[in-house]
Structures are given as C-alpha cells and as structure tokens.
Design a protein around this motif. Structure first.
Motif, PDB file in Angstrom:
ATOM      1  N   THR A  60       3.691 -10.789  -0.312  1.00 41.92           N
ATOM      2  CA  THR A  60       3.443 -12.208  -0.024  1.00 41.92           C
ATOM      3  C   THR A  60       1.996 -12.378   0.424  1.00 41.92           C
ATOM      4  O   THR A  60       1.310 -11.405   0.754  1.00 41.92           O
ATOM      5  CB  THR A  60       4.383 -12.717   1.082  1.00 41.92           C
ATOM      6  N   LYS A  61       1.589 -13.634   0.463  1.00 38.61           N
ATOM      7  CA  LYS A  61       0.224 -13.946   0.879  1.00 38.61           C
ATOM      8  C   LYS A  61      -0.028 -13.462   2.306  1.00 38.61           C
ATOM      9  O   LYS A  61      -1.077 -12.881   2.590  1.00 38.61           O
ATOM     10  CB  LYS A  61      -0.009 -15.457   0.772  1.00 38.61           C
ATOM     11  N   SER A  62       0.920 -13.663   3.184  1.00 33.45           N
ATOM     12  CA  SER A  62       0.731 -13.249   4.577  1.00 33.45           C
ATOM     13  C   SER A  62       0.666 -11.725   4.706  1.00 33.45           C
ATOM     14  O   SER A  62      -0.078 -11.200   5.539  1.00 33.45           O
ATOM     15  CB  SER A  62       1.819 -13.824   5.480  1.00 33.45           C
ATOM     16  N   GLN A  63       1.416 -11.009   3.890  1.00 38.06           N
ATOM     17  CA  GLN A  63       1.351  -9.552   3.912  1.00 38.06           C
ATOM     18  C   GLN A  63      -0.031  -9.070   3.455  1.00 38.06           C
ATOM     19  O   GLN A  63      -0.596  -8.137   4.027  1.00 38.06           O
ATOM     20  CB  GLN A  63       2.438  -8.950   3.032  1.00 38.06           C
ATOM     21  N   LYS A  64      -0.539  -9.717   2.425  1.00 37.70           N
ATOM     22  CA  LYS A  64      -1.874  -9.353   1.930  1.00 37.70           C
ATOM     23  C   LYS A  64      -2.937  -9.660   2.982  1.00 37.70           C
ATOM     24  O   LYS A  64      -3.849  -8.859   3.204  1.00 37.70           O
ATOM     25  CB  LYS A  64      -2.171 -10.084   0.628  1.00 37.70           C
ATOM     26  N   ILE A  65      -2.811 -10.803   3.643  1.00 34.93           N
ATOM     27  CA  ILE A  65      -3.764 -11.173   4.691  1.00 34.93           C
ATOM     28  C   ILE A  65      -3.715 -10.152   5.824  1.00 34.93           C
ATOM     29  O   ILE A  65      -4.764  -9.722   6.326  1.00 34.93           O
ATOM     30  CB  ILE A  65      -3.504 -12.608   5.204  1.00 34.93           C
ATOM     31  N   ASN A  66      -2.523  -9.742   6.219  1.00 35.09           N
ATOM     32  CA  ASN A  66      -2.394  -8.740   7.279  1.00 35.09           C
ATOM     33  C   ASN A  66      -3.020  -7.409   6.876  1.00 35.09           C
ATOM     34  O   ASN A  66      -3.658  -6.735   7.689  1.00 35.09           O
ATOM     35  CB  ASN A  66      -0.934  -8.546   7.669  1.00 35.09           C
ATOM     36  N   TYR A  67      -2.857  -7.034   5.616  1.00 36.07           N
ATOM     37  CA  TYR A  67      -3.471  -5.804   5.102  1.00 36.07           C
ATOM     38  C   TYR A  67      -4.995  -5.898   5.180  1.00 36.07           C
ATOM     39  O   TYR A  67      -5.663  -4.975   5.649  1.00 36.07           O
ATOM     40  CB  TYR A  67      -3.023  -5.560   3.656  1.00 36.07           C
ATOM     41  N   ILE A  68      -5.536  -7.023   4.745  1.00 36.69           N
ATOM     42  CA  ILE A  68      -6.995  -7.217   4.744  1.00 36.69           C
ATOM     43  C   ILE A  68      -7.533  -7.217   6.172  1.00 36.69           C
ATOM     44  O   ILE A  68      -8.558  -6.593   6.462  1.00 36.69           O
ATOM     45  CB  ILE A  68      -7.358  -8.521   4.010  1.00 36.69           C
ATOM     46  N   ILE A  69      -6.831  -7.877   7.077  1.00 37.84           N
ATOM     47  CA  ILE A  69      -7.253  -7.909   8.479  1.00 37.84           C
ATOM     48  C   ILE A  69      -7.278  -6.494   9.057  1.00 37.84           C
ATOM     49  O   ILE A  69      -8.215  -6.115   9.769  1.00 37.84           O
ATOM     50  CB  ILE A  69      -6.339  -8.842   9.304  1.00 37.84           C
ATOM     51  N   ALA A  70      -6.276  -5.708   8.733  1.00 36.60           N
ATOM     52  CA  ALA A  70      -6.230  -4.329   9.220  1.00 36.60           C
ATOM     53  C   ALA A  70      -7.422  -3.517   8.694  1.00 36.60           C
ATOM     54  O   ALA A  70      -8.022  -2.727   9.441  1.00 36.60           O
ATOM     55  CB  ALA A  70      -4.916  -3.672   8.816  1.00 36.60           C
ATOM     56  N   GLN A  71      -7.766  -3.729   7.435  1.00 34.89           N
ATOM     57  CA  GLN A  71      -8.907  -3.025   6.848  1.00 34.89           C
ATOM     58  C   GLN A  71     -10.216  -3.423   7.530  1.00 34.89           C
ATOM     59  O   GLN A  71     -11.055  -2.572   7.842  1.00 34.89           O
ATOM     60  CB  GLN A  71      -8.994  -3.299   5.342  1.00 34.89           C
ATOM     61  N   ILE A  72     -10.381  -4.716   7.775  1.00 32.49           N
ATOM     62  CA  ILE A  72     -11.597  -5.210   8.436  1.00 32.49           C
ATOM     63  C   ILE A  72     -11.673  -4.667   9.869  1.00 32.49           C
ATOM     64  O   ILE A  72     -12.739  -4.248  10.324  1.00 32.49           O
ATOM     65  CB  ILE A  72     -11.643  -6.756   8.426  1.00 32.49           C
ATOM     66  N   LYS A  73     -10.548  -4.658  10.563  1.00 33.13           N
ATOM     67  CA  LYS A  73     -10.532  -4.113  11.926  1.00 33.13           C
ATOM     68  C   LYS A  73     -10.936  -2.637  11.921  1.00 33.13           C
ATOM     69  O   LYS A  73     -11.670  -2.191  12.799  1.00 33.13           O
ATOM     70  CB  LYS A  73      -9.157  -4.277  12.559  1.00 33.13           C
TER      71      LYS A  73
END
Length: 97
Positions: A60-73
């Motif tokens: 889902t979009k929210s799962q992808k956003i969470n993945y991207i946020i984790a990568q940026i962190k």
C-alpha cells in the motif's frame, strides 16, 4: 594610565573581536553544511520511491512511505544528522503524491 597599558588593552580588544568574528563565521558555516547534507540525503527520496515501487509492487501507499522514511532515517543516521520525523514524512509525501 601609561602608554603600555593602553596599547595592551587595545591589542587585547582587537584579539577578542577577531575571536568573536571567527566563532560567528564558524557557527554560520557549520549550520550551512548540515543543511546542505540534509538536502543531499532528502534528494534520495525519488530513488527510494522507485525502489519501493520495484521491490514492493503489492504494498500500500502507506507501507511504501514507511519504507522510504526508514531508508531516509538510516541515511541521516549514517551522516550523524537529525531531522524531525514530521519533516521527513512531509518531504516523502510531497514526492510520492
């Protein structure tokens, strides 16, 4: 007061002004370089969006956003930088939408 004391006070004052100017310039450059590093890390968001779409097509979009946020962190942590989670999420959502 004799002339030696006046000269000593003036030279001490000039040295103090020089130290203050140096400190202000150092502080200004330090903040600027951190901001530049953060912006460089945030430029990776587009690559992480492509990566999320490629490796997580069913997510889902929210799962992808969470993945991207984790990568940026992770990237920020590697550079010893800190950024508010809310700001990271805003930047990610700007790119995703």
């Amino acid at each position: 007061m004799d002339i030696e004391n006046i000269v000593s006070l003036v030279s001490s004052g000039i040295s103090l002004i020089g130290i203050i100017i140096y400190f202000v310039m150092w502080l200004k450059n330090s903040k600027k370089s951190k901001t530049e590093k953060i912006n460089i890390v945030l430029e990776h968001i587009k690559a992480y969006v492509k990566e999320a779409n490629q490796f997580m097509p069913e997510a889902t979009k929210s799962q992808k956003i969470n993945y991207i946020i984790a990568q940026i962190k992770d990237d920020l942590e590697q550079e010893a930088l800190k950024l508010n989670d809310k700001k990271i999420k805003e930047k990610v959502e700007e790119v995703v939408e």
